[in-house]
Design a protein around this motif. Sequence first.
Motif, short mmCIF file in Angstrom:
data_model
loop_
_atom_site.label_atom_id
_atom_site.label_comp_id
_atom_site.label_asym_id
_atom_site.label_seq_id
_atom_site.Cartn_x
_atom_site.Cartn_y
_atom_site.Cartn_z
N UNK A 40 1.10 -1.20 -0.05
CA UNK A 40 0.08 0.31 0.16
C UNK A 40 1.15 0.89 -0.24
N UNK A 41 2.09 1.47 0.72
CA UNK A 41 2.94 2.51 0.92
C UNK A 41 3.63 3.06 -0.41
N UNK A 42 3.64 1.34 -1.25
CA UNK A 42 4.34 1.69 -2.12
C UNK A 42 3.10 2.11 -2.92
N UNK A 43 1.76 2.07 -3.25
CA UNK A 43 1.41 3.36 -4.46
C UNK A 43 1.38 4.35 -4.15
N UNK A 44 1.03 4.35 -2.44
CA UNK A 44 1.23 5.93 -2.46
C UNK A 44 2.68 6.75 -2.64
N UNK A 45 3.71 6.17 -2.62
CA UNK A 45 4.91 6.58 -2.74
C UNK A 45 4.23 7.17 -4.16
N UNK A 46 4.20 6.26 -5.03
CA UNK A 46 3.93 6.45 -6.58
C UNK A 46 2.92 7.73 -6.73
N UNK A 47 2.15 7.37 -6.07
CA UNK A 47 0.85 8.42 -6.21
C UNK A 47 1.35 10.20 -6.48
N UNK A 48 2.24 10.27 -4.83
CA UNK A 48 3.14 11.46 -4.03
C UNK A 48 3.80 11.69 -5.52
N UNK A 49 4.70 10.65 -6.51
CA UNK A 49 6.31 10.74 -7.34
C UNK A 49 4.71 11.43 -8.14
N UNK A 50 3.61 10.87 -8.94
CA UNK A 50 3.20 11.45 -9.73
C UNK A 50 2.64 12.52 -9.85
N UNK A 51 1.85 12.89 -9.00
CA UNK A 51 1.60 14.37 -8.17
C UNK A 51 3.13 15.55 -8.21
N UNK A 52 4.33 15.00 -7.76
CA UNK A 52 5.21 16.27 -7.92
C UNK A 52 5.84 16.08 -9.32
#
Length: 262
Positions: A231-243
């Motif tokens: 789950x945290x892996x998916x969250x990090x991917x989302x934060x990176x994409x937003x960035x």
Amino acid sequence: MSTPANDPGRRLIRSLSERSRGEGWEAPEGDLAKYRSRWRSALRFVLQRGVFRLVVRSAITPSTVVHRRVKTVRGPFVLVANHSSHTDAPMLAQGLPWAQARFLSTGVAADYFFRVWYRRFFVRALFNAFPIDRDGSRKNSGFSRRLLRSGVPILVFPEGGRQQTGRMADFKPGGAALAISVGVPVIPAAMVGAHEAMPKGRSWPVPGRPPVGVVFGEPMLAEEGESAVAFMGRIRERVQALYDENYETILGRPLPGDEESA
């Protein structure tokens, strides 16, 4: 006709507001009660969105992007963001819609902020702060989970410290584990330009009111049976994409690396 609270069909409801209300939370007691205090939240509104906002705007040029579904979240949640500078916590607290931000609590180092009364007063008044142990004592172990169960959303910086180079580090899974264990959504957020404005080692942003943006993405829920690490892996991917997606709009120049590929 309303769906009974114990109906298994409720598990299929994907509305974040319904999910939060369905899970419910405990009435805070004792020391936890202050974290949902109405008069404290009113004071925080004045400090964060009045006094401190003027201070922030005098040093940087802030901007905020909020996904429309953030406003559908009711009750506790975990706000997960990359950590670039000392501007992050105030920008996140000021940028989040007030209905979601009014009780938002930020973890701070117990050994530095909670041992001296005026520091403790400052962080509690401004950030509804709770103590995090850095000395291995585990005196405050489980406090963040108790906050979530009492209806208090929390801010988590899963990198474990401020970025040294501006590149996002790996995310530790603790915040995802909390969200899964308590049954609350995660709101991913990206700080853009904070490292450039105030890299680690500076006590004040660079001159010229540099641009700094905060982008709140679509809230996320753990999938059935998903581990905290996944789950945290998916969250990090989302934060990176937003960035990545908002970098050029906020800073007015291409994302490093894009220039070579253009």
